[in-house]
Design an enzyme around this catalytic site. Structure first.
Site, mmCIF file in Angstrom:
data_model
loop_
_atom_site.group_PDB
_atom_site.id
_atom_site.type_symbol
_atom_site.label_atom_id
_atom_site.label_comp_id
_atom_site.label_asym_id
_atom_site.label_seq_id
_atom_site.Cartn_x
_atom_site.Cartn_y
_atom_site.Cartn_z
ATOM 1 N N ASP A 154 0.671 -1.159 -0.075
ATOM 2 C CA ASP A 154 0.218 -0.137 0.042
ATOM 3 C C ASP A 154 0.867 1.178 -0.114
ATOM 4 O O ASP A 154 2.145 0.864 0.212
ATOM 5 C CB ASP A 154 -0.800 -0.131 1.286
ATOM 6 C CG ASP A 154 -1.940 1.034 1.389
ATOM 7 O OD1 ASP A 154 -2.142 1.796 0.452
ATOM 8 O OD2 ASP A 154 -2.464 1.274 2.462
ATOM 9 N N CYS A 182 -3.970 -2.282 -2.893
ATOM 10 C CA CYS A 182 -5.423 -1.632 -2.725
ATOM 11 C C CYS A 182 -5.681 -0.368 -3.896
ATOM 12 O O CYS A 182 -6.711 -0.182 -3.958
ATOM 13 C CB CYS A 182 -5.747 -1.185 -1.305
ATOM 14 S SG CYS A 182 -4.473 -0.190 -0.715
ATOM 15 N N ARG A 197 -13.762 -4.747 -5.959
ATOM 16 C CA ARG A 197 -14.285 -3.751 -4.991
ATOM 17 C C ARG A 197 -15.785 -3.523 -5.191
ATOM 18 O O ARG A 197 -16.508 -3.346 -4.513
ATOM 19 C CB ARG A 197 -13.561 -2.269 -5.233
ATOM 20 C CG ARG A 197 -12.404 -2.284 -4.804
ATOM 21 C CD ARG A 197 -11.691 -2.631 -3.435
ATOM 22 N NE ARG A 197 -12.736 -1.985 -2.626
ATOM 23 C CZ ARG A 197 -12.368 -0.561 -2.103
ATOM 24 N NH1 ARG A 197 -11.595 0.253 -2.574
ATOM 25 N NH2 ARG A 197 -13.356 -0.015 -1.181
HETATM 26 N N1 NVA Z 1 -3.530 3.632 3.516
HETATM 27 C C1 NVA Z 1 -4.206 4.255 2.451
HETATM 28 C C2 NVA Z 1 -5.037 3.434 1.782
HETATM 29 C C3 NVA Z 1 -5.926 3.783 0.541
HETATM 30 C C4 NVA Z 1 -6.948 3.001 -0.168
HETATM 31 C C5 NVA Z 1 -4.687 5.488 2.780
HETATM 32 O O1 NVA Z 1 -5.475 5.340 3.991
HETATM 33 O O2 NVA Z 1 -4.627 6.334 2.368
HETATM 34 N N1 CP Z 2 -8.580 1.312 -2.666
HETATM 35 C C1 CP Z 2 -9.365 2.363 -2.304
HETATM 36 O O1 CP Z 2 -9.919 2.531 -1.451
HETATM 37 O O2 CP Z 2 -9.397 3.244 -3.647
HETATM 38 P P1 CP Z 2 -9.810 4.735 -3.369
HETATM 39 O O3 CP Z 2 -9.215 5.545 -2.424
HETATM 40 O O4 CP Z 2 -9.741 4.994 -4.794
HETATM 41 O O5 CP Z 2 -11.355 4.435 -2.865
#
Ligand code: NVA
Ligand code: CP
Length: 316
Positions: free
Chosen positions: A235, A276, A304
């Site tokens: 991530d 993700c 998703r």
């Molecule tokens: N760890 C990341 C996930 C984004 C889908 C965030 O919180 O920005």
């Molecule tokens: N993975 C995810 O939550 O993507 P978004 O931030 O684009 O919704």
């Protein structure tokens, strides 16, 4: 027009994280996700949200989560209403508790993406309608259902698989993956520097679930932790809201990048790569791995939508 009925024993429940969900209940929702994916690919049209409304509250940005909620609710006849914090008073001029009580009188359900886990919990407590966590600083429960679905599509089963999360082991993704893997008997490891190891609180929450399912949980800053894993997951190094930490994170996490050498260190040619998304290429993952045949990120992103539809069918 009459709405189609969807039978579910979970109607009225909220999804704030997966802590209070039994593995067999999560499995049931996962089965529905496979069902709605099949229907979607067959071009079937259903109207299971006809006459229903959902408030989509976004304090943080989103592409996949917003698109999944809006398209899957709308194409089933429901009416999604997008609200950013520029549009509504949430926790500012109006308390979360009061906002919850108003939305509870007007909507069938609420999705919330934001900073504080306590906000999504308060929305559920005071609105009286199902609330779905679309990401907070602590958890991203809808994402990990899509991740599990993608694992099942690739390996045909879940129990006994192994997944290693590489990078910021304290973030919402690492915590949520630890939870769902420990419930499903998936051996879970974190490859991260000590400064970014998961905190004890989440390890203590997951330990009994892992014991029950037979999963192991390992935290290490040694590359040997990726040996034999079926999936390398990463991530962003800087989550939303932590932008000021970028410089120190990039320095700290460089050795934990998912690159060809790390993929090879698993010793398994069939290891897959998941993320993700959104991804910062050449930071947490190289372009080479991201674009390789081991990378299943587009199936994961598509999932998703199907998992979010299944969650909404289950709860609303
Ligand atoms: N760890 C990341 C996930 C984004 C889908 C965030 O919180 O920005
Ligand atoms: N993975 C995810 O939550 O993507 P978004 O931030 O684009 O919704």
């Amino acid at each position: 027009m009459k709405a189609e009925k969807f039978k579910s024993p979970f109607k009225g429940r909220s999804l704030l994280n997966w802590i209070d969900w039994k593995p067999e209940e999560i499995s049931q929702i996962l089965d529905w996700a496979f069902q709605v994916k099949k229907e979607s690919h067959a071009g079937e049209v259903h109207q299971r949200f006809l006459g229903k409304t959902i408030a989509l509250i976004f304090e943080k940005r989103s592409t996949r989560t917003r698109s999944s909620f809006e398209t899957s609710f709308g194409e089933e006849g429901g009416h999604p209403v997008f609200m950013s914090t520029d549009d509504i008073q949430l926790g500012g001029k109006e308390s979360v508790q009061d906002t919850a009580r108003v939305l509870g009188r007007m909507f069938s359900a609420i999705e919330f993406r934001g900073f504080k886990q306590s906000h999504v919990e308060d929305l559920a407590k005071y609105s009286g309608i199902p609330v779905i966590n679309g990401l907070t600083d602590d958890f991203h429960p809808t994402q990990v259902l899509a991740d599990i679905m993608t694992l099942k599509e690739n390996f045909g089963h879940l129990k006994g698989l192994s997944l290693c999360f590489c990078g910021d082991g304290r973030n919402n993704m690492a915590r949520s993956l630890m939870l769902i893997c420990s419930k499903f008997g998936i051996n879970f490891s974190v490859f991260s520097p000590k400064e970014l190891s998961p905190d004890n609180e989440i390890l203590e929450i997951c330990a009994p679930f892992a014991k029950e399912s037979g999963a192991t949980i390992t935290v290490s800053d040694k590359i040997s932790v990726v040996k034999n894993v079926d999936c390398l997951y990463t991530d962003v190094w800087v989550s939303m809201g932590e932008e000021s930490l970028k410089e120190e994170r990039v320095k700290l996490l460089q050795p934990y990048q998912v690159n060809k050498a790390l993929m090879e260190a698993t010793g398994k040619p069939e290891t897959i790569f998941l993320h993700c998304l959104p991804a910062v290429k050449e930071q947490e993952v190289t372009e080479e791995v991201f674009e390789s045949s081991a990378s299943k990120v587009w199936d994961q992103a598509e999932n998703r939508k199907h998992t979010i539809k299944a969650i909404m069918l289950a709860l609303i």
